[in-house]
Scaffold this active site. Structure first.
Site, PDB file in Angstrom:
ATOM      1  N   GLY A  36       0.827  -1.212   0.000  1.00  0.00           N
ATOM      2  CA  GLY A  36       0.000   0.000   0.000  1.00  0.00           C
ATOM      3  C   GLY A  36       0.859   1.259   0.000  1.00  0.00           C
ATOM      4  N   ILE A  76      -1.098 -10.558  -0.990  1.00  0.00           N
ATOM      5  CA  ILE A  76      -2.052 -10.808  -2.083  1.00  0.00           C
ATOM      6  C   ILE A  76      -1.423 -11.423  -3.335  1.00  0.00           C
ATOM      7  CG2 ILE A  76      -3.643  -8.947  -1.435  1.00  0.00           C
ATOM      8  CD1 ILE A  76      -2.248  -7.511  -4.023  1.00  0.00           C
ATOM      9  N   TYR A 140      -2.127 -18.937  -1.389  1.00  0.00           N
ATOM     10  CA  TYR A 140      -2.942 -17.734  -1.140  1.00  0.00           C
ATOM     11  C   TYR A 140      -4.417 -18.127  -1.001  1.00  0.00           C
ATOM     12  CZ  TYR A 140      -5.679 -13.576  -2.331  1.00  0.00           C
ATOM     13  OH  TYR A 140      -6.616 -12.579  -2.336  1.00  0.00           O
ATOM     14  N   ASN A 169     -12.992 -10.551  -9.269  1.00  0.00           N
ATOM     15  CA  ASN A 169     -11.799  -9.792  -9.687  1.00  0.00           C
ATOM     16  C   ASN A 169     -12.114  -8.299  -9.659  1.00  0.00           C
ATOM     17  OD1 ASN A 169     -11.443 -12.554 -10.910  1.00  0.00           O
ATOM     18  ND2 ASN A 169      -9.471 -11.630 -11.349  1.00  0.00           N
ATOM     19  N   ARG A 207     -13.461 -13.766 -16.791  1.00  0.00           N
ATOM     20  CA  ARG A 207     -13.464 -13.498 -15.350  1.00  0.00           C
ATOM     21  C   ARG A 207     -14.653 -12.598 -15.052  1.00  0.00           C
ATOM     22  NH1 ARG A 207     -10.433 -16.937 -15.686  1.00  0.00           N
ATOM     23  NH2 ARG A 207      -8.304 -17.201 -14.899  1.00  0.00           N
TER      24      ARG A 207
END
Ligand SMILES: NC(=O)c1ccc[n+]([C@@H]2O[C@H](COP(=O)([O-])OP(=O)(O)OC[C@H]3O[C@@H](n4cnc5c(N)ncnc54)[C@H](O)[C@@H]3O)[C@@H](O)[C@H]2O)c1
Length: 311
Positions: A36, A76, A140, A169, A207
């Site tokens: 971040g 992530i 993950y 997504n 997706r």
């Protein structure tokens, strides 16, 4: 409510913080800036540069008088989870347990969790609903699945009032290139910079792309409701890579055609997530942003970051 947003300096967390503030909540952000950035933190939020595994986190939650936890922080990167499963588990599983312990002992009123479609693995049927078998294909995805089981057990054993939101997504402004919806960021950056864009495989892979503001709205509604449960947050629509490329090409005004590369072995081909259950449990919510509109807004942001004169 006074809400702790972990990962609030990241892509999804910062938009969720914005939406919570806009809805009149107070926001405290804890983020160690692993992926971040402080630039993403809203001015009206209180920010702590801290790891979710820091032993001081419990006291911070107590001293700040936090009433609800909105847990978005995570490792992530799917590929990093394969190379460093121990680090992935430390952040994603142990970190989540630390927050659940705080929720349990400090009588936190609401615990919201950023779940993921990665827990489903290869779909047996479409759209994938919440009951679909869970066969994650990476550590993950496994860490998100284990988190969910811990959260449900904290609900059963200690009455933690939770909601798990399994995001499809996500795409939108402030997204990095490495996350789950990273293809949008990669295409956009290359198009704005005038670089070639490679489509891996025949471009028919689909997706379920959801715009970040729609996700942030779902989180605010989930916070304000008292429903306990697990829901997909999705559009229930399949968008192929070719369609994504064409829509973004129009949004950017990109003159080139895509370069075709080999398909990635082991990738899921078709995917979309059912949003029937969220419609039943949180009836005020539905996805409102079309792919065209969402990509327009994303590209407008991308130009402020990736245009050649910004380099
Ligand atoms: N982006 C998607 O498409 C998507 C899809 C499904 C689920 N999710 C989930 O949504 C959440 C947010 O993802 P994102 O895409 O915004 O990613 P992101 O990397 O932008 O945000 C994650 C944030 O967590 C912070 N963080 C990482 N490790 C930390 C730690 N140990 N302590 C404190 N902060 C830490 C990072 O610095 C970052 O700001 C994650 O839990 C992710 O698994 C995202």
């Amino acid at each position: 409510m006074k809400v702790l947003v972990t990962g609030g300096a990241g892509f999804a967390g910062s938009h969720i913080a914005d939406a919570l503030l806009a809805a009149g909540h107070e926001v405290v952000i804890v983020d160690n800036l692993a992926t971040g950035s402080k630039h993403n933190v809203p001015q009206a939020a209180v920010f702590f540069n801290m790891d979710i595994n820091d032993p001081k986190l419990f006291d911070l939650i107590k001293e700040e008088g936090i009433e609800a936890i909105c847990h978005q922080a995570a490792q992530i990167k799917v590929t990093d989870s394969i190379t460093h499963p121990d680090h992935d588990a430390h952040v994603n599983i142990i970190g989540t347990i630390k927050l659940l312990e705080a929720a349990r002992h400090l009588k936190i009123k609401r615990f919201l969790f950023a779940g993921s479609a990665a827990i489903y693995g290869q779909p047996d049927y479409l759209p994938v609903d919440e009951e679909h078998p869970k066969r994650p294909m990476s550590f993950y995805g496994l860490s998100k699945k284990v988190d969910e089981e811990y959260i449900r057990m904290y609900g059963e054993l200690f009455g933690v009032n939770y909601m798990i939101l399994r995001y499809a997504n996500i795409y939108g402004p402030r997204q990095g290139r490495t996350g789950e919806g990273g293809v949008v960021s990669i295409f956009m950056e290359n198009m704005i910079k005038g670089l070639p864009v490679t489509i891996e495989g025949d471009g028919g892979a689909t997706r379920d792309y959801i715009y970040i503001e729609d996700v942030a709205k779902a989180v605010v509604i989930a916070l304000e409701s008292d429903v306990i449960g697990t829901v997909n947050v999705s559009t229930e629509t399949q968008v192929s890579v070719n369609e994504l490329f064409d829509t973004m090409k129009r949004a950017v005004g990109y003159p080139q055609d895509a370069v075709r590369g080999p398909a990635r072995i082991g990738d899921i081909y078709l995917s979309s997530l059912s949003n029937r259950r969220i419609g039943e449990l949180l009836p005020q919510w539905r996805p409102q942003t079309s792919l065209e509109d969402g990509l327009q807004k994303t590209v407008a942001w991308g130009r402020t970051v990736y245009s050649p004169d910004k380099e």
